[in-house]
Design a protein around this motif. Structure first.
Motif, PDB file in Angstrom:
ATOM      1  N   THR A 169      13.931  -3.194   9.953  1.00  0.00           N
ATOM      2  CA  THR A 169      14.478  -4.345   9.246  1.00  0.00           C
ATOM      3  C   THR A 169      13.459  -4.866   8.248  1.00  0.00           C
ATOM      4  O   THR A 169      12.309  -5.145   8.607  1.00  0.00           O
ATOM      5  CB  THR A 169      14.861  -5.449  10.242  1.00  0.00           C
ATOM      6  N   THR A 170      13.866  -4.980   6.995  1.00  0.00           N
ATOM      7  CA  THR A 170      13.011  -5.508   5.935  1.00  0.00           C
ATOM      8  C   THR A 170      13.732  -6.639   5.235  1.00  0.00           C
ATOM      9  O   THR A 170      14.888  -6.956   5.546  1.00  0.00           O
ATOM     10  CB  THR A 170      12.651  -4.404   4.918  1.00  0.00           C
ATOM     11  N   THR A 171      13.078  -7.248   4.258  1.00  0.00           N
ATOM     12  CA  THR A 171      13.711  -8.337   3.506  1.00  0.00           C
ATOM     13  C   THR A 171      14.859  -7.821   2.648  1.00  0.00           C
ATOM     14  O   THR A 171      15.704  -8.603   2.212  1.00  0.00           O
ATOM     15  CB  THR A 171      12.666  -9.028   2.617  1.00  0.00           C
ATOM     16  N   ARG A 172      14.879  -6.526   2.394  1.00  0.00           N
ATOM     17  CA  ARG A 172      15.947  -5.932   1.589  1.00  0.00           C
ATOM     18  C   ARG A 172      17.041  -5.300   2.439  1.00  0.00           C
ATOM     19  O   ARG A 172      17.909  -4.607   1.920  1.00  0.00           O
ATOM     20  CB  ARG A 172      15.361  -4.879   0.645  1.00  0.00           C
ATOM     21  N   GLY A 173      16.949  -5.509   3.731  1.00  0.00           N
ATOM     22  CA  GLY A 173      17.960  -4.945   4.616  1.00  0.00           C
ATOM     23  C   GLY A 173      17.359  -3.927   5.568  1.00  0.00           C
ATOM     24  O   GLY A 173      16.135  -3.823   5.722  1.00  0.00           O
TER      25      GLY A 173
END
Length: 660
Positions: A169-173
């Motif tokens: 999971t990242t800030t971009r999805g």
């Protein structure tokens, strides 16, 4: 039953007792309070683990010490020199050593992983081969950054028990990552023994924090409790008659507060407490009680909790608590040895298998292709001292010299192995740079212009016979007789051909070094009351004295001398002035590792020695009758010796010695 007593006791079929019981004392029976004890499993959350790691200094040490010691000395690659340089450079570019320590810390906290930056789509299987520089990066993530939905449950799959696909999971999805691109560092295995399994916890394992939490909390609690008592080391208690009546009214309470301020002011200004002593008989007066606490047993209690935390974490107390070893003549070496064994086991069983998944890509990224013949060994966990390094170098030199004489290894292979040994061991700094610009023929001593007279054994024997007939001592081969200069003879070729020289070359051996600063030593000796001393030219140190015949060429040459063959013994160190035997000779005894190593090397080559041990010394005089050597202060200055001089034993050597 008879009289209310149990006459017999028999368990029902299918029932048994599996613990120690005693019906008279009640141990193990229903009335025993220990039967109510029970262990409760506790699963720590990510926030529990983070709080314990950040909040307790002792917990942080338990987590960080093993990873630091596992990577501190790192590993030694076994390959060609250029290949080793390339692989180590690639490790440095990727920061592999530092990132391995980080992910090992995460393993202790519950799990972590290395993500390999390999070519292609991250959601697809990793390629089996990559080009040079194909491993672009290595990232460290913790277990809570990687999630998965299911594990591979087909027992026929080589990846049985591993996730089918990771999700990060990242800030971009969310990003899908194939497991072949991930190297998981899992915690302590904790397979579920219950009917319902938590597959996520089962995969990542148990954190070290969960295993040592109780012991660390007990230690921290004891420390905090004793720390809080420090403020109560001196407790002042004041008794005021009819205090309850005073504080029952506003006026009385104000009067009480003013009285307390007077106590404080008097102690602050006059370093004394002034109180009302009452009437003349001491009645109705205030009473002051000064109570102090004793902390005599505090250290023992804290040490007991610390030792328990050390035992649970399996880290020596000397390492975890920074405490000196306990016990008579204790050095802590046994604890340190056990710790080294544990670290080596963790490297082999835990860190090694994880790095084995990454190393094939590391080697290809460094060299451009795979090489199954390249491998590594874990480096020694302790850094040797200078003395230990010198001793190791000396033993390696002796072993190489003996191997050279066997002629069992081709010249090129032997010379290359020797050069790798010297450079990888750090014994000769700058050697690799000096050899880098040489051709293979020059680097490995394969000159094609060497005179055949120096490489043909029959020519060597003929040359020796010719030298003997010309009257040269011992049949020594001169450069003109052999047809070439000694500098043109490869050192190992001479060692290989020495076995072809006739046994007649063996003879007794005396090796000495002349004392170059003898004048300074003589001035000191005269100042100490010695009337006569040996002449400066006669002062020396004996290195070898062999009545047994030995081949001088197998002895080799000394490696501890400078470029001029000189040897300098630095000032100070253990030195004494003693008599030699029962005669009138007096000598200065001193310590020199270089001379000791050289003496041992000559002995190992077959030389004999007439005394139990070797003690380097300089004979000062042979005429010291009546001199009290106990009153002589040893010479503490430097001793400078010239090159080694080889000769046969001279039984009548004393006749040529002069005193002055």
């Amino acid at each position: 039953m008879s009289g209310g007593r149990i006459s017999s006791f028999r368990l029902k079929p299918g029932y048994s007792l599996d613990s120690l019981t005693n019906s008279l004392t009640g141990m193990g029976m229903a009335g025993d309070p220990r039967t109510a004890n029970a262990y409760a499993a506790r699963t720590l959350s990510q926030y529990d683990i983070a709080s314990a790691y950040r909040g307790s200094g002792l917990m942080r040490k338990i987590i960080t010490i093993p990873p630091l010691d596992m990577v501190r000395e790192w590993r030694d690659w076994q390959a060609d020199g250029d290949q080793i340089k390339a692989i180590e450079a690639e490790e440095k570019r990727l920061g592999l050593k530092q990132k391995t320590r980080q992910v090992e810390v995460l393993r202790k906290l519950g799990g972590g992983a290395l993500i390999m930056g390999l070519p292609g789509d991250m959601s697809q299987p990793a390629p089996t081969t990559i080009a040079k520089g194909g491993l672009a990066y290595i990232h460290v993530v913790n277990r809570w950054q990687l999630t998965f939905n299911r594990l591979i449950e087909d027992s026929r799959d080589p990846r049985f028990g591993e996730p089918e696909m990771y999700r990060m999971t990242t800030t971009r999805g969310q990003q899908l990552i194939h497991p072949s691109r991930v190297v998981p560092f899992r915690g302590d295995p904790s397979p579920s023994l219950l009917g319902v399994a938590n597959y996520v916890e089962d995969f990542w394992g148990e954190s070290t924090i969960a295993q040592v939490l109780d012991a660390v909390q007990d230690s921290d609690t004891a420390r905090s409790a004793f720390a809080s008592l420090i403020t109560k080391a001196r407790n002042l208690r004041i008794g005021i008659p009819k205090l309850s009546e005073y504080v029952a009214t506003d006026e009385g309470e104000a009067l009480f507060q003013r009285r307390m301020r007077n106590f404080t002011v008097s102690e602050s200004m006059f370093n004394a407490i002034v109180y009302d002593a009452g009437d003349g008989d001491g009645k109705s007066g205030e009473r002051i009680d000064d109570t102090t606490y004793s902390f005599g047993g505090m250290k023992d209690v804290m040490n007991a909790y610390g030792e328990w935390a050390s035992a649970i974490s399996d880290i020596p107390a000397t390492r975890l608590l920074g405490r000196a070893p306990e016990g008579m003549n204790a050095s802590g070496e046994s604890q340190q040895e056990d710790w080294r064994k544990k670290i080596r086991a963790m490297q082999t069983l835990e860190m090694g298998p994880c790095l084995d998944r990454l190393d094939p890509y590391l080697i290809q990224s460094a060299l451009g292709s795979a090489n199954p013949d390249i491998w590594y060994e874990w480096a020694p966990l302790d850094t040797p001292t200078e003395a230990q390094q010198a001793e190791t170098f000396f033993k390696i030199s002796q072993a190489l010299e003996k191997i050279a004489g066997l002629t069992a290894i081709p010249d090129r292979a032997f010379n290359e192995a020797v050069q790798n040994t010297l450079t990888e061991g750090g014994y000769m700094p700058g050697l690799d740079n000096a050899l880098e610009g040489m051709s293979d023929e020059e680097r490995f001593g394969l000159q094609s212009s060497v005179d055949p007279a120096l490489t043909d054994p029959s020519a060597l024997i003929e040359a020796q016979a010719a030298s003997a007939s010309s009257g040269k001592e011992g049949g020594q081969i001169s450069p003109s007789t052999a047809g070439a200069t000694a500098n043109n003879t490869p050192r190992r070729r001479a060692a290989n051909d020495a076995r072809f020289v006739a046994d007649a070359a063996s003879k007794t051996l005396y090796v000495e070094r002349k004392l170059l600063n003898a004048a300074e030593v003589i001035r000191w000796a005269k100042s100490q009351g010695l009337e006569t001393t040996l002449a400066p030219d006669d002062m020396h140190v004996t290195v070898a004295y062999s009545r047994a015949a030995v081949d001088w060429f197998t002895v080799g040459e000394d490696w501890s001398s400078d470029q001029d063959g000189k040897l300098r013994v630095k000032p100070g160190g253990p030195r004494t002035v003693e008599r030699l035997g029962d005669g009138d000779a007096v000598a200065l005894l001193f310590q020199s590792n270089e001379l000791q190593y050289r003496h041992d090397a000559i002995r190992n080559a077959g030389a004999s020695w007439d005394w139990p041990d070797y003690r380097p010394h300089i004979t000062l005089t042979l005429q010291a009758e009546g001199v009290d050597v106990d009153t002589i202060e040893p010479y503490q200055g430097p001793l400078v010796f010239g090159p080694e001089l080889f000769s046969e034993l001279d039984p009548d050597w004393k006749s040529g010695v002069k005193e002055q």
